[in-house]
Scaffold this motif. Structure first.
Motif, PDB file in Angstrom:
ATOM      1  N   LEU A   1     -19.677  -3.263  16.243  1.00  0.00           N
ATOM      2  CA  LEU A   1     -19.854  -4.576  16.860  1.00  0.00           C
ATOM      3  C   LEU A   1     -18.613  -5.040  17.615  1.00  0.00           C
ATOM      4  N   LEU A   2     -17.474  -5.058  16.943  1.00  0.00           N
ATOM      5  CA  LEU A   2     -16.278  -5.651  17.552  1.00  0.00           C
ATOM      6  C   LEU A   2     -15.762  -4.813  18.724  1.00  0.00           C
ATOM      7  N   ASP A   3     -15.532  -3.524  18.484  1.00  0.00           N
ATOM      8  CA  ASP A   3     -14.975  -2.678  19.556  1.00  0.00           C
ATOM      9  C   ASP A   3     -15.863  -2.658  20.802  1.00  0.00           C
ATOM     10  N   PRO A   4     -17.179  -2.377  20.646  1.00  0.00           N
ATOM     11  CA  PRO A   4     -18.011  -2.310  21.861  1.00  0.00           C
ATOM     12  C   PRO A   4     -18.026  -3.615  22.644  1.00  0.00           C
ATOM     13  N   ALA A   5     -18.080  -4.753  21.947  1.00  0.00           N
ATOM     14  CA  ALA A   5     -18.137  -6.038  22.657  1.00  0.00           C
ATOM     15  C   ALA A   5     -16.833  -6.295  23.407  1.00  0.00           C
ATOM     16  N   ILE A   6     -15.715  -6.070  22.722  1.00  0.00           N
ATOM     17  CA  ILE A   6     -14.415  -6.371  23.337  1.00  0.00           C
ATOM     18  C   ILE A   6     -14.088  -5.344  24.421  1.00  0.00           C
ATOM     19  N   ILE A   7     -14.299  -4.055  24.118  1.00  0.00           N
ATOM     20  CA  ILE A   7     -13.996  -2.999  25.097  1.00  0.00           C
ATOM     21  C   ILE A   7     -14.956  -3.094  26.280  1.00  0.00           C
TER      22      ILE A   7
ATOM     23  N   THR B   1     -21.772 -13.209  30.038  1.00  0.00           N
ATOM     24  CA  THR B   1     -22.641 -13.822  29.032  1.00  0.00           C
ATOM     25  C   THR B   1     -21.919 -13.812  27.693  1.00  0.00           C
ATOM     26  N   SER B   2     -21.559 -14.996  27.224  1.00  0.00           N
ATOM     27  CA  SER B   2     -20.982 -15.119  25.893  1.00  0.00           C
ATOM     28  C   SER B   2     -22.066 -15.761  25.011  1.00  0.00           C
ATOM     29  N   SER B   3     -21.692 -16.694  24.148  1.00  0.00           N
ATOM     30  CA  SER B   3     -22.677 -17.223  23.204  1.00  0.00           C
ATOM     31  C   SER B   3     -22.150 -18.477  22.529  1.00  0.00           C
TER      32      SER B   3
ATOM     33  N   LYS C   1     -18.610 -11.876  19.711  1.00  0.00           N
ATOM     34  CA  LYS C   1     -18.775 -12.780  20.855  1.00  0.00           C
ATOM     35  C   LYS C   1     -17.497 -13.585  21.107  1.00  0.00           C
ATOM     36  N   THR C   2     -16.907 -14.075  20.019  1.00  0.00           N
ATOM     37  CA  THR C   2     -15.693 -14.898  20.143  1.00  0.00           C
ATOM     38  C   THR C   2     -14.535 -14.083  20.696  1.00  0.00           C
ATOM     39  N   PHE C   3     -14.282 -12.909  20.092  1.00  0.00           N
ATOM     40  CA  PHE C   3     -13.128 -12.106  20.497  1.00  0.00           C
ATOM     41  C   PHE C   3     -13.304 -11.547  21.912  1.00  0.00           C
ATOM     42  N   ALA C   4     -14.547 -11.172  22.263  1.00  0.00           N
ATOM     43  CA  ALA C   4     -14.792 -10.630  23.608  1.00  0.00           C
ATOM     44  C   ALA C   4     -14.543 -11.699  24.662  1.00  0.00           C
ATOM     45  N   GLU C   5     -15.000 -12.923  24.390  1.00  0.00           N
ATOM     46  CA  GLU C   5     -14.786 -13.986  25.380  1.00  0.00           C
ATOM     47  C   GLU C   5     -13.296 -14.338  25.490  1.00  0.00           C
ATOM     48  N   LYS C   6     -12.642 -14.417  24.335  1.00  0.00           N
ATOM     49  CA  LYS C   6     -11.193 -14.709  24.371  1.00  0.00           C
ATOM     50  C   LYS C   6     -10.441 -13.622  25.143  1.00  0.00           C
ATOM     51  N   ALA C   7     -10.860 -12.378  24.935  1.00  0.00           N
ATOM     52  CA  ALA C   7     -10.211 -11.256  25.628  1.00  0.00           C
ATOM     53  C   ALA C   7     -10.375 -11.381  27.142  1.00  0.00           C
ATOM     54  N   ALA C   8     -11.534 -11.882  27.569  1.00  0.00           N
ATOM     55  CA  ALA C   8     -11.774 -12.061  29.010  1.00  0.00           C
ATOM     56  C   ALA C   8     -10.835 -13.118  29.584  1.00  0.00           C
ATOM     57  N   TRP C   9     -10.714 -14.242  28.880  1.00  0.00           N
ATOM     58  CA  TRP C   9      -9.812 -15.301  29.365  1.00  0.00           C
ATOM     59  C   TRP C   9      -8.355 -14.829  29.373  1.00  0.00           C
ATOM     60  N   GLU C  10      -7.987 -14.055  28.346  1.00  0.00           N
ATOM     61  CA  GLU C  10      -6.610 -13.533  28.291  1.00  0.00           C
ATOM     62  C   GLU C  10      -6.350 -12.555  29.437  1.00  0.00           C
TER      63      GLU C  10
END
Length: 339
Positions: free
Chosen positions: A97-103, A125-127, A169-178
């Motif tokens: 879950l975490l790696d695929p969403a963030i990567i 698309t986040s959530s 969802k949270t970490f992937a969106e934060k990663a995008a903003w970063e």
């Protein structure tokens, strides 16, 4: 506008694709297999290859997965990234879950920066999962808005799949903003944070067994599974998939959507209201539906958090459909695939 749409066979993306084509944009959509590409092409026969084409990306979590897909002639001006891996039967939260969403999210941003300098806007698309504070329950004194972030930690994320999903969802969106902050790419981003997404299915991509999680509750109520007790609603806020899809498209079209986060919700609903709407508009299901005395499906007695969607209305100018129309159209779409 020339647009790359990822995850084109998904529930939300299929509606995004329809709106992009209606608005006259030219689209390349990524899918995991040629079979999916053929299905989509088959159902848009009237659209030429110059307006709708495909790129196969089998695994979005692979390093450089989108390197080829982001290169186009004519070049892309915008990207709408809806693809996100999600399985329920997770054994390894980090890996599945975490790696695929963030990567998947940072990977496409890297590919765009490296190989698609013409792109000016990326919509992701986040959530609501990245906004909600799951530790506060119904939190009636709070108003959720784009200013809220789910406080979930890396340690909590791997405790169970539900935490894993919210964290992904949270970490992937934060990663995008970063990424945007640190890399200063040529493009701006906009993130879409919907809660439960209801609304008609795209018949050529769906069977009754393969519904998105949100619509399964409508199917189950139609099929008599709530006759004796209405299941708990869970998340009491929703949006219609067509309104959400329109928001994605407006976010590439409108300059003022640059670098904004959008909490896209129509407002409140309960499972009891869904049952009542089906009962009112589809008398043929009456025997299997709950009655007014059937327990369950209510709003919480202590009240519920408030929501502020004014940013969406003001910046994107969208007018939301009501629950009655959304549920009615969803039931009709489910009937079309054999409900």
């Amino acid at each position: 506008m020339r647009v790359l749409l990822t995850g084109g066979s998904g529930f939300i993306a299929a509606h995004v694709l329809d709106i992009l084509l209606q608005q006259g944009h030219s689209v390349v959509t990524t899918v995991r297999s040629q079979e999916k590409a053929s299905k989509i092409a088959e159902n848009h026969k009237q659209v030429g290859k110059d307006k709708l084409d495909f790129a196969i990306v089998e695994d979005i979590a692979q390093e450089g997965a989108f390197d080829k897909a982001v290169v186009s002639d004519p070049p892309f001006e915008a990207v709408i990234h809806t693809a996100s891996p999600f399985h329920f039967n997770v054994t390894d939260v980090q890996k599945e879950l975490l790696d695929p969403a963030i990567i998947g999210t940072t990977g496409i941003l890297k590919s765009i920066k490296k190989s698609a300098p013409s792109v000016k806007r990326v919509v992701i698309t986040s959530s609501f999962a990245s906004i909600v504070n799951p530790y506060k329950g119904t939190w009636p004194e709070h108003t959720y808005s784009e200013a809220d972030w789910n406080p979930i930690s890396a340690e909590q994320a791997v405790e169970n799949p539900a935490n894993g999903y919210r964290a992904s969802k949270t970490f992937a969106e934060k990663a995008a903003w970063e990424f945007v902050e640190q890399e200063k790419p040529n493009f701006s981003i906009a993130t879409m944070c919907p809660p439960l997404v209801l609304g008609p299915i795209v018949h050529y991509l769906n069977s009754l067994d393969a519904l998105n999680t949100s619509n399964q509750r409508i199917r189950d109520i139609m099929m008599g599974k709530a006759k004796d007790e209405i299941p708990a609603t869970g998340t009491f806020i929703w949006v219609d998939v067509r309104d959400l899809a329109l928001c994605h498209v407006l976010a590439i079209e409108k300059e003022e959507a640059a670098n904004k986060r959008f909490f896209i919700t129509t407002g409140y609903f309960s499972n009891r209201e869904i049952a009542d709407i089906i009962s009112k508009n589809f008398p043929q299901y009456k025997d299997g539906l709950p009655s007014s005395s059937t327990p369950g499906g209510e709003y919480p007695k202590e009240g519920i958090f408030k929501v502020d969607n004014s940013n969406v209305v003001k910046t994107l100018g969208v007018k939301f459909r009501n629950l009655d129309d959304s549920i009615t159209d969803t039931v009709k779409s489910l009937q079309a695939v054999g409900a």
